[in-house]
Every structure is written in C-alpha cells, then in structure tokens.
Design a protein around this motif. Structure first.
Motif, mmCIF file in Angstrom:
data_model
loop_
_atom_site.group_PDB
_atom_site.id
_atom_site.type_symbol
_atom_site.label_atom_id
_atom_site.label_comp_id
_atom_site.label_asym_id
_atom_site.label_seq_id
_atom_site.Cartn_x
_atom_site.Cartn_y
_atom_site.Cartn_z
ATOM 1 N N ILE A 113 39.859 -35.559 1.031
ATOM 2 C CA ILE A 113 40.101 -36.259 -0.234
ATOM 3 C C ILE A 113 40.835 -37.578 -0.034
ATOM 4 O O ILE A 113 40.716 -38.495 -0.851
ATOM 5 N N ASP A 114 41.565 -37.700 1.059
ATOM 6 C CA ASP A 114 42.290 -38.941 1.337
ATOM 7 C C ASP A 114 41.342 -40.089 1.620
ATOM 8 O O ASP A 114 41.703 -41.259 1.464
ATOM 9 N N LYS A 115 40.126 -39.773 2.011
ATOM 10 C CA LYS A 115 39.134 -40.797 2.323
ATOM 11 C C LYS A 115 38.242 -41.125 1.122
ATOM 12 O O LYS A 115 37.392 -42.010 1.204
ATOM 13 N N LEU A 116 38.446 -40.421 0.014
ATOM 14 C CA LEU A 116 37.626 -40.617 -1.183
ATOM 15 C C LEU A 116 38.398 -41.430 -2.216
ATOM 16 O O LEU A 116 39.591 -41.690 -2.066
ATOM 17 N N ASP A 117 37.729 -41.812 -3.298
ATOM 18 C CA ASP A 117 38.336 -42.740 -4.258
ATOM 19 C C ASP A 117 39.083 -42.009 -5.371
ATOM 20 O O ASP A 117 38.897 -42.307 -6.554
ATOM 21 N N TYR A 118 39.940 -41.079 -5.006
ATOM 22 C CA TYR A 118 40.765 -40.403 -6.002
ATOM 23 C C TYR A 118 41.929 -41.313 -6.381
ATOM 24 O O TYR A 118 42.465 -42.041 -5.542
ATOM 25 N N ASP A 119 42.372 -41.277 -7.664
ATOM 26 C CA ASP A 119 43.358 -42.249 -8.136
ATOM 27 C C ASP A 119 44.813 -41.850 -7.885
ATOM 28 O O ASP A 119 45.714 -42.680 -8.000
ATOM 29 N N TRP A 120 45.089 -40.568 -7.580
ATOM 30 C CA TRP A 120 46.437 -40.086 -7.258
ATOM 31 C C TRP A 120 47.453 -40.349 -8.365
ATOM 32 O O TRP A 120 48.627 -40.601 -8.119
ATOM 33 N N VAL A 121 46.998 -40.291 -9.611
ATOM 34 C CA VAL A 121 47.899 -40.432 -10.761
ATOM 35 C C VAL A 121 48.659 -39.119 -10.958
ATOM 36 O O VAL A 121 48.076 -38.046 -10.898
ATOM 37 N N GLU A 122 49.961 -39.208 -11.207
ATOM 38 C CA GLU A 122 50.775 -38.013 -11.417
ATOM 39 C C GLU A 122 50.648 -37.531 -12.854
ATOM 40 O O GLU A 122 50.730 -38.321 -13.795
ATOM 41 N N HIS A 123 50.459 -36.223 -13.018
ATOM 42 C CA HIS A 123 50.335 -35.598 -14.332
ATOM 43 C C HIS A 123 51.397 -34.509 -14.493
ATOM 44 O O HIS A 123 51.810 -33.887 -13.509
ATOM 45 N N PRO A 124 51.832 -34.250 -15.726
ATOM 46 C CA PRO A 124 52.704 -33.092 -15.955
ATOM 47 C C PRO A 124 51.916 -31.811 -15.689
ATOM 48 O O PRO A 124 50.711 -31.741 -15.972
ATOM 49 N N ILE A 125 52.591 -30.801 -15.147
ATOM 50 C CA ILE A 125 51.912 -29.584 -14.704
ATOM 51 C C ILE A 125 52.627 -28.349 -15.233
ATOM 52 O O ILE A 125 53.855 -28.253 -15.165
ATOM 53 N N LEU A 126 51.848 -27.405 -15.745
ATOM 54 C CA LEU A 126 52.341 -26.069 -16.086
ATOM 55 C C LEU A 126 51.612 -25.089 -15.175
ATOM 56 O O LEU A 126 50.393 -24.918 -15.283
ATOM 57 N N HIS A 127 52.345 -24.473 -14.264
ATOM 58 C CA HIS A 127 51.756 -23.604 -13.248
ATOM 59 C C HIS A 127 52.292 -22.194 -13.438
ATOM 60 O O HIS A 127 53.473 -21.923 -13.194
#
Length: 250
Positions: free
Chosen positions: A74-88
């Motif tokens: 995934i580091d080589k793909l065009d993912y935007d790496w935006v941080e989102h709030p998470i409920l886990h």
C-alpha cells in the motif's frame, strides 16, 4: 530471515515496531479503504485466522500511520493517508454466564472503545444511544467521517447458544447497537465487521442493505490466513529448519 514470528501478537503497530514478520495483505486492503461510498464490509472466518490483526492494520491505515507501512504494497499505491476518528470494538471472550454479566461486560467493552477515541460514555444512555452520539460527536469534532471496526461481532450470541432465551436477549441488545450503523451511515467513512458466522436476524444484516459481505468473495479469498505460496515466501527457511529438527522431509 532475522525476524521474529509472532505467536500471540495481533497488534499491527507492535508487529512492525518490534520487527515481527508480517505477511503483506495490504494490496487486498487497498481497494476496500479507497472505495468511494458504501464502504461497509463484513467478513466471516474461523477463529485464529487473522481477523484481529486485519482490523488492527486497518486502524493504522486510517490513523495515517504511513511510517508503519514502509516497504509494504500500500505504500507504493496512491492512498491519501488522511487521519480519521476511529471507534474500534472487540466483543470476543465476553462473560455471558448470566444476562446481567453480559450487560456489564458489553458496556465495559463499549466504554473501552470510547476511551481510546477520547469520547465520554454516558451511563444514563443505552450502549446504542452512546454509539450513535459518539459517531456524530467525532464526525463533528474532528471534521472527518468516522471509521468503525468491530471484532467478533457475534461472539456474545455464539457463547450463549446453549441457552436460547439468553441468546435471544443478547441478540436484541446487539441488534439495537448495530442498528445505529445504518442510522448514522452519513457520518461513517468505513466500517469493517468480523465474525465466525452470520446471524441473519441481527439487524446489521437486515438494516444495512449496502453491506458488502466478503466472506465468499473470490477476490478476497486470501485476505485472511496464509496461502501455500505465502508460507513458502515468508517462512521457507524456518520450515526447513523445523523439518530438520523433527527429522522429517520438508
């Protein structure tokens, strides 16, 4: 290979920071996390199949922790790496000896997820009401839609199946809780839910008609567990060494 093999570590961050060997599945996660709309998923697999590690990996992706993914697909793909709030949420191994024990344990698991997200749990409100409030609060407060991760959604019901009346009561509580996913879908960026089986009468399946069930989807057949090719590529040296120790042919 010089990397430790994790036996009881299911936290992606710890695996990467401590140098444990990780079999890269991020190429399969990429199309899921980049889907535009209706990114609501369910996948069923047996226990000890890597479901918790997958959810931990997704959490790190949605926290924007690109540093943990260096060298992975995934580091080589065009993912935007935006941080989102998470409920886990993790509903595995909860006490269900009595209905009262389940209710206390369930509230505690929800509260733990809230603590991790810096959300206050209101004891005067039902778990489902708290869930809905948390989704709306996080989306408004952080300015980003929420990521919801649910591990072993069915575990409390499965653990109570020997007592049909208790299992039905637990199912009703969970149905009310999961129903808030549809009620607040506009504030949810992504949802992944795992389990061992699919209980059709839990409202998450009847209410979420846009839920994408990956369980039998051939495109994601290798998302969890290891293929023979992955064993050869990642554990070949160890398997040869073990065969020699056991006095067995490779």
């Amino acid at each position: 290979m010089g990397q430790k093999i994790a036996q009881s570590v299911y936290d992606f961050r710890i695996m990467r920071e401590k140098g444990y060997r990780y079999v890269d599945k991020t190429d399969l996660l990429y199309p899921l996390v980049t889907r535009d709309g209706d990114a609501f998923y369910f996948i069923s697999r047996p226990r000890r199949f890597g479901k918790s590690l997958m959810l931990s990996t997704l959490e790190c992706i949605f926290r924007g922790r690109r540093d943990l993914f260096q060298g992975l697909a995934i580091d080589k793909l065009d993912y935007d790496w935006v941080e989102h709030p998470i409920l886990h949420f993790n509903f595995a191994t909860m006490g269900v000896e009595t209905l009262e024990e389940f209710k206390v344990a369930f509230v505690e698991r929800v509260r733990q997820a809230f603590d991790a997200a810096n959300v206050v749990y209101d004891p005067e409100v039902t778990p489902g009401g708290n869930f809905a409030d948390a989704i709306r609060f996080l989306a408004r407060e952080r300015g980003k839609p929420v990521v919801v991760l649910i591990d072993e959604y069915d575990a409390p019901v499965s653990a109570a199946l020997s007592d049909p009346a208790k299992a039905t009561a637990i199912r009703a509580t969970l149905s009310s809780f999961y129903g808030e996913i549809k009620n607040n879908a506009s504030d949810i960026r992504f949802m992944m839910m795992t389990g061992v089986t699919r209980f059709t009468q839990l409202s998450v399946f009847s209410a979420l008609n846009n839920l994408n069930d990956l369980t039998m989807d051939a495109r994601y057949a290798t998302l969890l567990g290891y293929t023979e090719e992955e064993l050869d590529a990642n554990f070949d040296e160890d398997l040869h060494e073990h065969a020699e120790v056991m006095g067995l042919p490779y």
